[in-house]
Design a protein around this motif. Sequence first.
Motif, short mmCIF file in Angstrom:
data_model
loop_
_atom_site.label_atom_id
_atom_site.label_comp_id
_atom_site.label_asym_id
_atom_site.label_seq_id
_atom_site.Cartn_x
_atom_site.Cartn_y
_atom_site.Cartn_z
N ARG A 121 -7.87 -47.53 12.66
CA ARG A 121 -7.69 -46.11 12.03
C ARG A 121 -9.28 -45.51 12.18
NH1 ARG A 121 -5.54 -48.17 5.96
NH2 ARG A 121 -3.58 -48.43 6.51
N LEU A 122 -10.05 -46.57 12.00
CA LEU A 122 -11.62 -45.70 11.92
C LEU A 122 -11.96 -45.19 13.53
CD1 LEU A 122 -13.37 -48.67 9.79
CD2 LEU A 122 -12.72 -45.95 9.36
N SER A 123 -11.40 -45.76 14.46
CA SER A 123 -11.67 -45.04 15.70
C SER A 123 -11.06 -43.95 15.93
CB SER A 123 -11.06 -46.21 17.00
OG SER A 123 -9.51 -46.45 16.91
N ASP A 124 -9.96 -43.66 15.22
CA ASP A 124 -9.43 -42.32 15.20
C ASP A 124 -10.00 -41.45 13.98
OD1 ASP A 124 -7.90 -42.70 17.44
OD2 ASP A 124 -6.13 -43.14 16.25
N ARG A 125 -10.85 -41.67 13.39
CA ARG A 125 -11.29 -41.20 12.10
C ARG A 125 -12.48 -40.17 12.62
NH1 ARG A 125 -13.11 -43.54 6.45
NH2 ARG A 125 -15.07 -44.38 7.30
N TRP A 126 -12.40 -38.94 12.15
CA TRP A 126 -13.30 -37.76 12.16
C TRP A 126 -13.68 -37.26 10.84
CZ3 TRP A 126 -15.86 -36.54 17.18
CH2 TRP A 126 -15.52 -37.15 18.03
N ILE A 127 -14.71 -36.80 10.56
CA ILE A 127 -15.11 -36.19 9.20
C ILE A 127 -15.86 -35.09 9.34
CG2 ILE A 127 -16.79 -37.00 7.24
CD1 ILE A 127 -16.38 -39.85 8.07
N HIS A 128 -15.56 -34.29 8.19
CA HIS A 128 -16.54 -32.95 8.08
C HIS A 128 -17.47 -33.40 7.17
CE1 HIS A 128 -17.44 -28.94 5.92
NE2 HIS A 128 -17.41 -28.84 7.12
N PRO A 129 -18.87 -33.46 7.85
CA PRO A 129 -20.02 -34.15 7.00
C PRO A 129 -20.33 -33.30 5.80
CG PRO A 129 -20.85 -32.91 8.98
CD PRO A 129 -19.03 -33.04 9.34
N VAL A 130 -20.28 -32.16 5.72
CA VAL A 130 -20.69 -31.36 4.37
C VAL A 130 -19.50 -31.62 3.39
CG1 VAL A 130 -21.11 -29.08 3.47
CG2 VAL A 130 -21.60 -29.57 5.69
N SER A 131 -18.30 -31.65 3.54
CA SER A 131 -17.37 -31.74 2.34
C SER A 131 -16.95 -33.11 2.19
CB SER A 131 -16.38 -31.06 2.65
OG SER A 131 -15.39 -31.47 3.64
N GLY A 132 -17.01 -34.04 3.39
CA GLY A 132 -16.51 -35.36 3.25
C GLY A 132 -15.17 -35.51 3.76
N ARG A 133 -14.35 -34.33 4.12
CA ARG A 133 -13.09 -34.43 4.50
C ARG A 133 -12.85 -35.15 5.56
NH1 ARG A 133 -13.33 -29.14 2.07
NH2 ARG A 133 -14.09 -28.34 4.06
N VAL A 134 -11.83 -35.89 5.49
CA VAL A 134 -11.71 -37.01 6.59
C VAL A 134 -10.23 -36.65 7.36
CG1 VAL A 134 -11.07 -39.55 7.06
CG2 VAL A 134 -12.71 -38.90 5.31
#
Length: 226
Positions: A121-134
């Motif tokens: 899961r985490l190797s495929d996880r990308w985040i929008h740093p400002v909002s925290g959207r995953v």
Amino acid sequence: MAKLFRAAIMGPPGSGKGTISQRIAQSFGLQYLSSGHYLRESIAANTEAGVLVRTYVERSMLVPDHVMTRLMLPRLEHLIGHSWLLDGFPRTLSQAQALSNLCQLDLVISLNIPYETLKERLSDRWIHPVSGRVYNMGFNPPRVQGKDDITGEPLIQHDDDKPEALMARLRHYKDVAKPVINLYKSQGILHSFSGTDTDRIWPYINSLLSTKMHMQPSDFFQTQTP
């Protein structure tokens, strides 16, 4: 809802806490309180607590207990007349003890997910740093690769989410979470759920909360296939 209901959810990075929490909030009318959201909000607002938080976040360090409690407890005091679900707090025994001085939890959910599943899961996880959207490239990809759906800003992958750092993060989580889990187990309010698929775990959590709160979940989730 006549009686107030306070719950918390625990789990290692990538365990699906955010997804489960949103479903609980929508189904049972609990206010969803994410410590990560409050951390980002305090930094953006440049509050006194936010300035403290930033000094740790910028160095990729965990925010210490005294800063977390200083950030979270006043917010919970303002919600003393509400039912809620906490995600990301308390993380340590010290935080749990500070919370208990303010209010008593009715239920704690602990997610136990196998290491291989977390790594995938985490190797495929990308985040929008400002909002925290995953986003997850496997089952919840952004509409435009590498871009946030709402703002169009670039997504990032945390170094901590990469496989070489994950084992250390999981080891740290287990060490810190164990006394918290033992505390809530001794109080008879801990309920643990294991599995590799959030959609298969959800019906059991849904059933537990329906029983505990004597409420029927929303029609939306009644129609979901486990």
